[in-house]
Each structure stands twice: as C-alpha cells, then as structure tokens.
Design an enzyme around this catalytic site. Structure first.
Site, mmCIF file in Angstrom:
data_model
loop_
_atom_site.group_PDB
_atom_site.id
_atom_site.type_symbol
_atom_site.label_atom_id
_atom_site.label_comp_id
_atom_site.label_asym_id
_atom_site.label_seq_id
_atom_site.Cartn_x
_atom_site.Cartn_y
_atom_site.Cartn_z
ATOM 1 N N ARG A 128 0.891 -1.162 0.000
ATOM 2 C CA ARG A 128 0.000 0.000 0.000
ATOM 3 C C ARG A 128 0.921 1.201 0.000
ATOM 4 N NH1 ARG A 128 -2.440 4.054 -0.862
ATOM 5 N NH2 ARG A 128 -4.236 4.853 0.307
ATOM 6 N N HIS A 176 2.164 6.823 2.381
ATOM 7 C CA HIS A 176 1.163 7.886 2.372
ATOM 8 C C HIS A 176 0.950 8.429 3.779
ATOM 9 C CE1 HIS A 176 -1.064 4.239 3.504
ATOM 10 N NE2 HIS A 176 -1.954 5.040 4.075
ATOM 11 N N HIS A 219 -2.403 10.792 6.180
ATOM 12 C CA HIS A 219 -3.762 11.329 6.192
ATOM 13 C C HIS A 219 -3.828 12.554 7.104
ATOM 14 C CE1 HIS A 219 -4.901 7.377 4.557
ATOM 15 N NE2 HIS A 219 -4.263 6.825 5.584
ATOM 16 N N GLU A 268 -5.437 6.967 11.712
ATOM 17 C CA GLU A 268 -5.770 5.663 11.122
ATOM 18 C C GLU A 268 -5.577 4.572 12.168
ATOM 19 O OE1 GLU A 268 -4.089 4.566 7.231
ATOM 20 O OE2 GLU A 268 -3.336 2.738 8.181
ATOM 21 N N HIS A 279 3.284 6.720 6.706
ATOM 22 C CA HIS A 279 3.412 5.305 7.047
ATOM 23 C C HIS A 279 3.362 4.432 5.798
ATOM 24 C CE1 HIS A 279 -0.826 6.579 7.445
ATOM 25 N NE2 HIS A 279 -1.149 5.394 6.951
ATOM 26 N N GLU A 312 -11.069 8.311 1.169
ATOM 27 C CA GLU A 312 -9.795 7.760 0.722
ATOM 28 C C GLU A 312 -9.178 8.615 -0.378
ATOM 29 O OE1 GLU A 312 -6.559 5.101 0.620
ATOM 30 O OE2 GLU A 312 -8.146 5.425 2.097
#
Length: 308
Positions: free
Chosen positions: A9, A12, A14, A18, A57, A82
C-alpha cells in the site's frame, strides 16, 4: 483492504488518525514521527496499529500465507474520504524534477523513472522475514504504534469473552478504541449503552440481532452477519444477540481514547431496591439476582422454575 503477498500500500499519510485491525495474514508497517523517530513492526491476525494524523506510514503484506493479508481500516472522522489521502508518488508527480533534485541534493537524472501518477497498491517482493534486518535504524519512538491484541487473554463471562484496547493499554491510540467480543450460541451482549460516543460495530463471524432503543417510544431491530456494519448513536440502549449456531465475533469501535459503557443490570442492582420495585413491579428475590458487576456477555436464558 486486501493485499496480495508482497504487495505494498503506497507510502502515504492522512489528515486524520488511522486505526486498523488485522483480519488475516501478516503485514509490516512503519512510520516516522515529526521528531524523526522511527517505528517498524509486523502485525498479525487480531492485532492492531494506529497512526496519528499526518504521520507518514507504509503497509506491506508478508508472504507468511499465500493469500496475503486483509485488514479493517478505521479513521477518526466520519467524513473521511480515501480520495483525500496524501500519496508519495502523486505528490512528486506534481513537483518539477529540478525541485525534487534540489531537495535531495542529487542529480536530476536520478528521478527520470519516477511514476507520473499514483501507485496506490502495487506488487513487490515480500519484505525479509526478520523485521530487524529491515530496519534502517532501531525503533526509537516513545510508544509502540502496534498492539498485539491477539496475545491478550480475553475476559471470560457466562456467555463469551471480551477484551478492550484503549489508551490505557494501547497508549498510542488516543482517538480510537475498541472491544473485541465473542458471544457463544444462545448468548448476548448485555443490555447497555455508551454514554458519549457512537458505537461502530463490525461483524467478523457468525449471525447477530441488534435491537436499539432511541427514546420517545422508538426502537428498531435488525439482523447482521459476517462483514456487516452496525451503527448505534451515543446513549442509545441496545443489545447484541447471537442468533446463529456458531460463535459470534465482532468489534465495538469508538472515536475515543477510552472505552466506556453502562450496564443496565449493574445500574439497577446498585440502585435502592424500593426505587427499582416502584418502576418495574418486581420482587426482592428478582432484584437480588441482578448483577452488581458488569456482565458484558450473558449466556442463554435461565430455564423457568417449576412449582414442586
């Protein structure tokens, strides 16, 4: 989210926190704090991770199982999208290559092959089996950002088990907490409510029935199965009953650092008996059976007594 073995993944971050619960398989996660401290660890079935807002992360599935890994992602904002995730490749695709070179103090040609668009999820070689060999520097964060909930012994009750992960045990998780609950056949999560936070319920296995009391003579009953989601607003009285023929397992998740609930049975047991009798028209023998401690999960109904 599901990742094939070795899949990544994309790195990225946010604008919200999370929290994740591993459903199957194993992943390796990492983060770097604003103080430049690093944390890298492996997470397996039933375990958790938490990254505060803005913490960059990574998540990569290990090849421990051929199926890869699957996990439940929770964010502490109901309006989270998302699409608003900040992605490494998407950002650099919108920065002039000369600026990137200046930032890293290397020749611009080093970035001739950077992607022109986001990768999001992409295949790769699995990480090394030994997590220590994957570390650039040893972990040095003041708190861990993963929690081995699978290794916590659940509290056993007459109808199942429960275990709580909140900021008292998983200290990094200051805005999201959860209880992992199992209910045996015929049992139920006792009549209760949560004072200030809504409950977001995710059903992992089994079949369930929830009845919610919303005040003003309003109530609703709904059935659920594995993969379903329920939402119970703050202070709404409710129960969760196992209606299947196998063990029911689910998560109760809250936007809070602390898990709190109020047990109907405990409330009535600790209230002066005359008050309870005035309301419910029950006798002292019945009130004496009300539990003075939270039951959390109760077993099947007791058989009715028969006259001699």
């Amino acid at each position: 989210m599901r990742l094939e073995a070795g899949a990544i993944r994309e790195m990225h971050w946010h604008s919200v926190a999370e929290w994740a619960y591993m459903l199957s398989g194993y992943v390796r996660v990492s983060t770097v704090t604003p103080d430049g401290q690093v944390y890298l660890a492996d997470v397996g079935p039933g375990d958790l991770w938490y990254f505060p807002p803005g913490f960059p992360h990574s998540i990569q599935a290990k090849n421990t199982t051929e199926e890869g890994a699957e996990f439940l992602l929770i964010f502490d904002s109901g309006s989270f999208s998302e699409d608003s995730t900040f992605l490494l490749t998407d950002w650099l695709a919108h920065v002039p290559k000369e600026v990137i070179a200046k930032n890293f103090q290397v020749d611009a040609s080093a970035f001739d092959r950077i992607p022109s668009h986001e990768l999001y999820i992409f295949p790769s070689n699995p990480p090394p089996s030994d997590v220590a060999s994957d570390m650039v520097v040893p972990n040095d964060t003041p708190v861990p950002y993963t929690f081995p909930l699978s290794q916590v012994n659940g509290t056993k009750t007459g109808g199942g088990t429960y275990k709580v992960a909140d900021s008292r045990t998983f200290t990094a998780a200051t805005t999201i907490c959860a209880a992992e609950v199992t209910v045996e056949v015929g049992g139920m999560r006792e009549l209760h409510w949560h004072p200030t936070e809504p409950e977001w319920t995710y059903f992992i296995s089994g079949k369930a029935r929830i009845s919610v009391y919303a005040s003003s003579s309003n109530a609703r009953t709904s059935d659920f199965q594995a993969g379903d989601i329920a939402y119970v607003p703050p202070s709404f009285g409710h129960y969760i009953e196992n209606t299947g023929n196998t063990t029911l397992k689910f998560l109760e998740i809250f936007k809070s650092g602390l898990f709190q609930d109020i047990s109907l049975s405990q409330w009535l047991a600790l209230t002066p008996p005359e008050l309870v009798k005035a309301h419910l028209h029950v006798d002292d023998a019945t009130i004496d059976k009300f539990s003075r401690v939270k039951q959390e999960i109760v077993g099947p109904a007791q058989p009715a007594s028969t006259a001699a």
